[in-house]
Design a protein around this motif. Structure first.
Motif, PDB file in Angstrom:
ATOM      1  N   SER A 199      17.989 -74.611  22.259  1.00  0.00           N
ATOM      2  CA  SER A 199      18.673 -75.804  21.938  1.00  0.00           C
ATOM      3  C   SER A 199      18.000 -76.884  20.978  1.00  0.00           C
ATOM      4  CB  SER A 199      19.058 -76.520  23.309  1.00  0.00           C
ATOM      5  OG  SER A 199      19.833 -75.448  24.132  1.00  0.00           O
ATOM      6  N   PHE A 200      16.716 -76.996  21.451  1.00  0.00           N
ATOM      7  CA  PHE A 200      15.815 -77.928  20.677  1.00  0.00           C
ATOM      8  C   PHE A 200      15.747 -77.581  19.111  1.00  0.00           C
ATOM      9  CE2 PHE A 200      12.905 -78.719  24.790  1.00  0.00           C
ATOM     10  CZ  PHE A 200      13.973 -79.371  25.196  1.00  0.00           C
ATOM     11  N   GLU A 201      15.408 -76.162  18.920  1.00  0.00           N
ATOM     12  CA  GLU A 201      15.380 -75.591  17.619  1.00  0.00           C
ATOM     13  C   GLU A 201      16.886 -75.569  16.730  1.00  0.00           C
ATOM     14  OE1 GLU A 201      12.668 -75.225  16.219  1.00  0.00           O
ATOM     15  OE2 GLU A 201      11.434 -75.261  18.035  1.00  0.00           O
ATOM     16  N   PHE A 202      17.990 -75.450  17.392  1.00  0.00           N
ATOM     17  CA  PHE A 202      19.271 -75.246  16.549  1.00  0.00           C
ATOM     18  C   PHE A 202      19.924 -76.558  16.691  1.00  0.00           C
ATOM     19  CE2 PHE A 202      20.415 -70.435  16.627  1.00  0.00           C
ATOM     20  CZ  PHE A 202      19.060 -70.062  16.372  1.00  0.00           C
ATOM     21  N   ARG A 203      19.886 -77.584  17.595  1.00  0.00           N
ATOM     22  CA  ARG A 203      20.583 -78.609  17.361  1.00  0.00           C
ATOM     23  C   ARG A 203      20.795 -79.535  16.158  1.00  0.00           C
ATOM     24  NH1 ARG A 203      20.785 -84.019  17.492  1.00  0.00           N
ATOM     25  NH2 ARG A 203      22.255 -85.231  18.834  1.00  0.00           N
ATOM     26  N   SER A 204      19.878 -79.402  15.375  1.00  0.00           N
ATOM     27  CA  SER A 204      19.836 -80.227  14.131  1.00  0.00           C
ATOM     28  C   SER A 204      20.229 -79.305  13.051  1.00  0.00           C
ATOM     29  CB  SER A 204      18.611 -81.089  13.964  1.00  0.00           C
ATOM     30  OG  SER A 204      18.595 -82.161  14.902  1.00  0.00           O
ATOM     31  N   LYS A 205      20.413 -78.095  13.324  1.00  0.00           N
ATOM     32  CA  LYS A 205      20.391 -77.083  11.966  1.00  0.00           C
ATOM     33  C   LYS A 205      21.802 -77.421  11.300  1.00  0.00           C
ATOM     34  CE  LYS A 205      16.712 -74.673  12.977  1.00  0.00           C
ATOM     35  NZ  LYS A 205      15.568 -75.062  11.869  1.00  0.00           N
ATOM     36  N   GLU A 206      22.588 -77.993  11.986  1.00  0.00           N
ATOM     37  CA  GLU A 206      24.172 -78.344  11.377  1.00  0.00           C
ATOM     38  C   GLU A 206      24.392 -79.812  11.534  1.00  0.00           C
ATOM     39  OE1 GLU A 206      25.972 -76.540   9.464  1.00  0.00           O
ATOM     40  OE2 GLU A 206      24.973 -74.468   9.892  1.00  0.00           O
ATOM     41  N   GLU A 207      25.311 -80.486  10.944  1.00  0.00           N
ATOM     42  CA  GLU A 207      25.438 -81.903  11.049  1.00  0.00           C
ATOM     43  C   GLU A 207      26.779 -82.116  11.784  1.00  0.00           C
ATOM     44  OE1 GLU A 207      23.819 -84.129   9.639  1.00  0.00           O
ATOM     45  OE2 GLU A 207      22.439 -83.439   8.550  1.00  0.00           O
ATOM     46  N   GLY A 208      27.562 -81.112  12.078  1.00  0.00           N
ATOM     47  CA  GLY A 208      28.853 -81.405  12.793  1.00  0.00           C
ATOM     48  C   GLY A 208      28.670 -81.835  14.210  1.00  0.00           C
ATOM     49  N   ALA A 209      29.512 -83.015  14.485  1.00  0.00           N
ATOM     50  CA  ALA A 209      29.428 -83.412  15.903  1.00  0.00           C
ATOM     51  C   ALA A 209      29.758 -82.433  17.112  1.00  0.00           C
ATOM     52  CB  ALA A 209      30.499 -84.939  16.009  1.00  0.00           C
ATOM     53  N   THR A 210      30.623 -81.394  16.610  1.00  0.00           N
ATOM     54  CA  THR A 210      30.593 -80.556  17.769  1.00  0.00           C
ATOM     55  C   THR A 210      29.777 -79.745  18.135  1.00  0.00           C
ATOM     56  OG1 THR A 210      33.140 -80.604  17.416  1.00  0.00           O
ATOM     57  CG2 THR A 210      32.346 -78.728  18.510  1.00  0.00           C
ATOM     58  N   TRP A 211      28.919 -79.248  16.929  1.00  0.00           N
ATOM     59  CA  TRP A 211      28.036 -78.412  16.897  1.00  0.00           C
ATOM     60  C   TRP A 211      26.789 -79.254  17.776  1.00  0.00           C
ATOM     61  CZ3 TRP A 211      25.913 -73.560  15.438  1.00  0.00           C
ATOM     62  CH2 TRP A 211      24.521 -73.424  15.204  1.00  0.00           C
ATOM     63  N   ARG A 212      26.515 -80.321  17.333  1.00  0.00           N
ATOM     64  CA  ARG A 212      25.416 -80.858  18.117  1.00  0.00           C
ATOM     65  C   ARG A 212      25.530 -81.508  19.475  1.00  0.00           C
ATOM     66  NH1 ARG A 212      22.182 -84.768  13.569  1.00  0.00           N
ATOM     67  NH2 ARG A 212      21.778 -83.077  12.289  1.00  0.00           N
ATOM     68  N   GLY A 213      26.785 -81.676  19.790  1.00  0.00           N
ATOM     69  CA  GLY A 213      27.399 -82.131  21.158  1.00  0.00           C
ATOM     70  C   GLY A 213      27.267 -80.778  21.845  1.00  0.00           C
ATOM     71  N   CYS A 214      27.367 -79.701  21.667  1.00  0.00           N
ATOM     72  CA  CYS A 214      27.411 -78.549  22.465  1.00  0.00           C
ATOM     73  C   CYS A 214      25.835 -78.308  22.855  1.00  0.00           C
ATOM     74  CB  CYS A 214      27.823 -77.317  21.877  1.00  0.00           C
ATOM     75  SG  CYS A 214      29.747 -77.361  21.735  1.00  0.00           S
TER      76      CYS A 214
END
Length: 342
Positions: free
Chosen positions: A99-114
């Motif tokens: 989660s730490f590594e993948f969170r900021s790989k995409e800009e989408g709010a849904t992606w980061r929220g998950c």
């Protein structure tokens, strides 16, 4: 010199240091959605421990390795008896790192929220499971000549749950203080305010735990036999009170240091109370796993002692260097400008 006692002390120190270091990461992970009012704030929280969190896991691996090397029977039976909770713990730690590594790989709010929720859950689960596991070890497991008679549900007994809540509250307080120390501006002030708020329920849970321990375990027996060791629980209590006192003085760094001492003292209190047991039996003490009946051979302990006293200081020096290198506060501007940041 009795190497069984040396390795028991080292075993306890390794666990205590791990909880002190990874405790603030688990706590900050649980709180990062609460403290972070926007995406940038949440990135600041994650980047506050980003350079050090994976290095903290070295202490967990070392504690497990020390158990395997010095007390292989305890290691084998612990992973057999507590297979399901330890597997859940492992999965949670894996999800947290991903989660730490993948969170900021995409800009989408849904992606980061998950991934934000994944961080919260995968930080809460290890904190709770570590507490439940150690609570059950403190009170003893149902073991006899036929083996282990417990289950995952049986581990969730009242004392195990109280112990789990104590670990969760200790880490929440620890994490809030860490974010207050490492961040700036409104985020730092919110973290400091939250640390003040969390201290009261932490105190309540700690008092309940200390009282319940008297009835659910035999941890206090060693303190009655050797009152000199009472200095450890008294130090833990004094440090916990010191956290609130230092927060009232506005000294968050000293309060965080006092929180470190609190965690070391709490774990030390349990470890001293266990001696010479590693996993006591609550059915018959004859079947308890101790530092004597579950240890490696004397020759193995001698070799491992040389290895430990050579490399553990190296790890300590490395950790001091890392924390000194990343001792500065994390600002929102720096995180926003750094495309490689979490």
């Amino acid at each position: 010199m009795d190497l069984h006692i040396v390795w028991f002390v080292l075993w306890g120190v390794l666990w205590a240091v791990y909880f002190m270091l990874d405790g603030f990461v688990l706590g900050a992970g649980m709180l990062h959605r609460v403290l972070g009012k926007n995406d940038l704030d949440r990135r600041v929280v994650i980047n506050s421990f980003g350079p050090v969190w994976d290095g903290n896991e070295v202490w967990l691996i070392t504690a497990g390795g020390a158990t395997f090397a010095a007390f292989p029977t305890t290691y084998a039976l612990m992973f057999s008896y507590l297979y399901t909770p330890l597997l859940l713990l492992l999965f949670a730690l894996i999800v947290r790192g991903v989660s730490f590594e993948f969170r900021s790989k995409e800009e989408g709010a849904t992606w980061r929220g998950c991934w934000d929720w994944a961080i919260v859950i995968s930080s809460f689960v290890p904190a709770l499971l570590f507490g439940v596991a150690f609570g059950n070890i403190f009170s003893g497991l149902p073991m006899d000549q036929a083996g282990y008679h417990g289950s995952l549900i049986a581990l969730l007994n009242p004392y195990g749950i109280v112990s789990g809540l104590l670990f969760v509250m200790l880490f929440l307080e620890h994490g809030a203080l860490y974010v207050a120390v490492k961040s700036t501006g409104d985020l730092s002030r919110r973290a400091e305010s939250l640390a003040r708020t969390l201290w009261i329920p932490l105190l309540v849970v700690a008092v309940v735990f200390l009282g319940y321990t008297n009835f659910a375990t035999k941890l206090y027996d060693n303190y009655l036999k050797a009152p000199v060791f009472l200095v450890v629980p008294l130090l833990a209590v004094a440090a916990l009170v010191g956290v609130r006192t230092l927060l009232g003085m506005g000294n968050t760094l000293a309060a965080f240091a006092s929180s470190c001492v609190t965690i070391l003292g709490v774990v030390g209190t349990g470890v001293i109370g266990l001696f010479p047991n590693l996993i006591p039996s609550n059915m018959d003490s004859l079947y308890s796993l101790t530092i004597y009946n579950s240890s490696s051979s004397e020759y193995t302990l001698q070799i491992m002692t040389g290895v430990a006293f050579t490399f553990v200081p190296v790890v300590i020096l490395y950790k001091i260097w890392v924390y000194r290198l990343f001792r500065g506060r994390i600002t929102a501007e720096a995180v926003a400008a750094d495309h490689e940041a979490y």
